[in-house]
Design a protein around this motif. Structure first.
Motif, PDB file in Angstrom:
ATOM      1  N   GLY A 174       0.828  -1.200   0.000  1.00  0.00           N
ATOM      2  CA  GLY A 174       0.000   0.000   0.000  1.00  0.00           C
ATOM      3  C   GLY A 174       0.865   1.253   0.000  1.00  0.00           C
ATOM      4  O   GLY A 174       2.058   1.213  -0.285  1.00  0.00           O
ATOM      5  N   THR A 175       0.270   2.375   0.339  1.00  0.00           N
ATOM      6  CA  THR A 175       1.026   3.626   0.382  1.00  0.00           C
ATOM      7  C   THR A 175       0.332   4.616   1.292  1.00  0.00           C
ATOM      8  O   THR A 175      -0.880   4.543   1.510  1.00  0.00           O
ATOM      9  N   VAL A 176       1.111   5.537   1.835  1.00  0.00           N
ATOM     10  CA  VAL A 176       0.609   6.640   2.633  1.00  0.00           C
ATOM     11  C   VAL A 176       0.745   7.902   1.802  1.00  0.00           C
ATOM     12  O   VAL A 176       1.784   8.144   1.190  1.00  0.00           O
ATOM     13  N   GLY A 177      -0.294   8.710   1.758  1.00  0.00           N
ATOM     14  CA  GLY A 177      -0.243   9.935   0.964  1.00  0.00           C
ATOM     15  C   GLY A 177      -1.069   9.805  -0.300  1.00  0.00           C
ATOM     16  O   GLY A 177      -2.106   9.142  -0.319  1.00  0.00           O
ATOM     17  N   ASN A 178      -0.600  10.431  -1.364  1.00  0.00           N
ATOM     18  CA  ASN A 178      -1.312  10.427  -2.644  1.00  0.00           C
ATOM     19  C   ASN A 178      -1.525   8.997  -3.125  1.00  0.00           C
ATOM     20  O   ASN A 178      -0.568   8.240  -3.270  1.00  0.00           O
ATOM     21  N   PRO A 179      -2.779   8.580  -3.397  1.00  0.00           N
ATOM     22  CA  PRO A 179      -3.010   7.201  -3.844  1.00  0.00           C
ATOM     23  C   PRO A 179      -2.559   6.952  -5.278  1.00  0.00           C
ATOM     24  O   PRO A 179      -2.461   5.795  -5.691  1.00  0.00           O
ATOM     25  N   TYR A 180      -2.293   8.017  -6.041  1.00  0.00           N
ATOM     26  CA  TYR A 180      -1.881   7.867  -7.438  1.00  0.00           C
ATOM     27  C   TYR A 180      -0.420   8.293  -7.580  1.00  0.00           C
ATOM     28  O   TYR A 180       0.008   9.287  -6.996  1.00  0.00           O
ATOM     29  N   THR A 181       0.346   7.555  -8.377  1.00  0.00           N
ATOM     30  CA  THR A 181       1.772   7.839  -8.528  1.00  0.00           C
ATOM     31  C   THR A 181       2.135   8.296  -9.939  1.00  0.00           C
ATOM     32  O   THR A 181       3.315   8.493 -10.220  1.00  0.00           O
ATOM     33  N   TRP A 182       1.156   8.461 -10.800  1.00  0.00           N
ATOM     34  CA  TRP A 182       1.417   8.925 -12.170  1.00  0.00           C
ATOM     35  C   TRP A 182       0.263   9.789 -12.646  1.00  0.00           C
ATOM     36  O   TRP A 182      -0.897   9.540 -12.300  1.00  0.00           O
ATOM     37  N   GLU A 183       0.603  10.809 -13.425  1.00  0.00           N
ATOM     38  CA  GLU A 183      -0.407  11.682 -14.016  1.00  0.00           C
ATOM     39  C   GLU A 183       0.019  12.023 -15.435  1.00  0.00           C
ATOM     40  O   GLU A 183       1.215  12.185 -15.716  1.00  0.00           O
ATOM     41  N   ASN A 184      -0.946  12.148 -16.326  1.00  0.00           N
ATOM     42  CA  ASN A 184      -0.628  12.352 -17.745  1.00  0.00           C
ATOM     43  C   ASN A 184      -0.444  13.814 -18.136  1.00  0.00           C
ATOM     44  O   ASN A 184      -0.377  14.147 -19.317  1.00  0.00           O
ATOM     45  N   ALA A 185      -0.370  14.716 -17.143  1.00  0.00           N
ATOM     46  CA  ALA A 185      -0.092  16.135 -17.401  1.00  0.00           C
ATOM     47  C   ALA A 185      -1.122  16.774 -18.328  1.00  0.00           C
ATOM     48  O   ALA A 185      -0.787  17.596 -19.183  1.00  0.00           O
ATOM     49  N   ARG A 186      -2.385  16.382 -18.178  1.00  0.00           N
ATOM     50  CA  ARG A 186      -3.478  17.020 -18.905  1.00  0.00           C
ATOM     51  C   ARG A 186      -4.368  17.760 -17.903  1.00  0.00           C
ATOM     52  O   ARG A 186      -4.143  17.713 -16.695  1.00  0.00           O
ATOM     53  N   TYR A 187      -5.386  18.404 -18.415  1.00  0.00           N
ATOM     54  CA  TYR A 187      -6.252  19.200 -17.561  1.00  0.00           C
ATOM     55  C   TYR A 187      -7.718  18.848 -17.830  1.00  0.00           C
ATOM     56  O   TYR A 187      -8.064  18.352 -18.905  1.00  0.00           O
ATOM     57  N   GLY A 188      -8.540  19.158 -16.823  1.00  0.00           N
ATOM     58  CA  GLY A 188      -9.978  18.957 -16.978  1.00  0.00           C
ATOM     59  C   GLY A 188     -10.335  17.490 -17.119  1.00  0.00           C
ATOM     60  O   GLY A 188      -9.812  16.618 -16.419  1.00  0.00           O
ATOM     61  N   ARG A 189     -11.217  17.189 -18.059  1.00  0.00           N
ATOM     62  CA  ARG A 189     -11.699  15.828 -18.232  1.00  0.00           C
ATOM     63  C   ARG A 189     -10.657  14.907 -18.856  1.00  0.00           C
ATOM     64  O   ARG A 189     -10.836  13.683 -18.852  1.00  0.00           O
TER      65      ARG A 189
END
Length: 373
Positions: A174-189
């Motif tokens: 598991g993890t403590v903190g942000n549950p997601y470790t990757w983001e696609n650097a987009r905005y909105g939907r």
């Protein structure tokens, strides 16, 4: 003892060094593992000196893909190391009084290579007694809860990974903190967030490092968050919040105790008064009536040992019957312990009641480490 794993998505940019230096100065890791480095061995030596590490190993990048680099301090001993294009296995000795720890890292980005990797590991598992930590960017999620945005999760995506973890007896820390470790650097939907980076381990590792904790750090440079793995943390100390124990229901005097103490004479607020009366009395009942299971177990084992020594010298029907009764009492205590550890592990006892207590014990330790603030 700390490890940081970071998919840096290239380390040749001038901005990388300042971010990496800040990461090392803040958290002081003993091992730093960089994925998707996209550099060669020469650059790794320079980076090792700049970040004040003692040793390093490098898996060079293939063109614009891949590359893994691991740095470690002089306080650790690397006893064994092997690698291929997308993974390495390293056997580290952290302390003299602890067994060696096998650390496996991989970062294949192509689905076909990932599935081949899981099948290869599944057919070449280390002994179950070896503490094993697998840290990785698996490039796929294992449930819908690890993904937000984009296409819906499909279980077929991670079938090979789940088969591998089941065969190896590995659990997600598991993890403590942000549950997601990757983001696609987009905005909105169009934004997509996923948990791609994680640490999984076997029961032997949790036994050696019961305070292990995984923390998601702040994403600053790459589109991946670094993850911090703390092997030895301060133990969790009380006072702990009061919790009713399911195992009390198995005591033959608990029902009478509950009814007699919850019953209130004030008819205006019977529920509140009965609750307060019960909560004030249950700690004494738990200590003096239900009792300490470990102490009861030690007393029963000592009595059984004395009986069996006596029976070795001469036969006694009385001692045979007493031995039978004490073994029955001992089995009841073991059953109560299984209920307690299943509850701590957050598992439905009625469904998994016959499972091994050690299994529950290990899961409870991992769950406890994830629950820290």
């Amino acid at each position: 003892m700390k490890l940081i794993v970071w998919n840096a998505r290239g380390v040749n940019n001038d901005d990388f060094l300042s971010h990496a230096w800040g990461l090392v100065c803040t958290h002081k890791p003993d091992v730093l593992i960089l994925l998707e480095t996209k550099f060669d061995a020469g650059r790794a030596v320079d980076l090792r000196k700049q970040l004040n590490f003692s040793e390093n190993k490098v898996i060079p990048a293939r063109g614009l893909r891949g590359g893994i680099c691991v740095f470690w301090k002089s306080t650790l001993d690397s006893l064994y190391y092997t690698e291929d294009e997308h993974k390495f296995h390293s056997l580290f000795k952290f302390h003299n009084h602890q067994p060696e720890v096998l650390i496996t890292v991989h970062a294949p980005s192509i689905p076909r290579q990932r599935h081949s990797f899981w099948n290869d590991l599944k057919s070449n598992l280390p002994p179950s007694s070896t503490p094993w930590l697998v840290v990785e960017d698996i490039n796929e999620v294992t449930s819908q809860g690890e993904k937000r945005g984009g296409r819906a999760f499909r279980s077929s995506y991670c079938r090979d990974f789940n088969n591998f973890t089941d065969a190896a007896g590995l659990m997600d820390l598991g993890t403590v903190g942000n549950p997601y470790t990757w983001e696609n650097a987009r905005y909105g939907r169009r934004v997509i967030r996923e948990r791609l980076d994680r640490a999984i381990t076997n029961a032997a590792f949790v036994e050696v490092f019961p305070q292990v904790k995984v923390t998601t750090l702040v994403r600053k440079y790459s589109d991946h968050n670094p993850i911090l793995i703390s092997l030895c943390d301060d133990p969790v100390r009380g006072p702990f919040p009061f919790r009713c124990k399911e195992v009390w229901l198995q005591h033959d005097r608990f029902k009478y105790f509950f009814v007699s103490h919850w019953k209130a004479t004030d008819q205006c607020q019977p529920l509140l008064i009965g609750r307060n009366k019960f909560l004030s009395s249950i700690p004494y009942w738990n200590t003096n009536v239900f009792g300490n299971l470990n102490m009861q177990k030690k007393i029963l084992l000592a009595r059984l040992n004395g009986i069996q020594l006596s029976l070795a010298n001469r036969y006694s029907r009385f001692l045979v019957n007493l031995e039978y009764d004490l073994i029955h009492e001992l089995n009841l205590i073991y059953k109560k312990e299984r209920v307690i550890w299943a509850k701590k592990a957050g598992i439905n006892w009625s469904k998994f009641g016959d499972f091994n207590t050690k299994y529950f014990h290990t899961l409870a330790k991992a769950r406890k480490s994830r629950g820290k603030i």
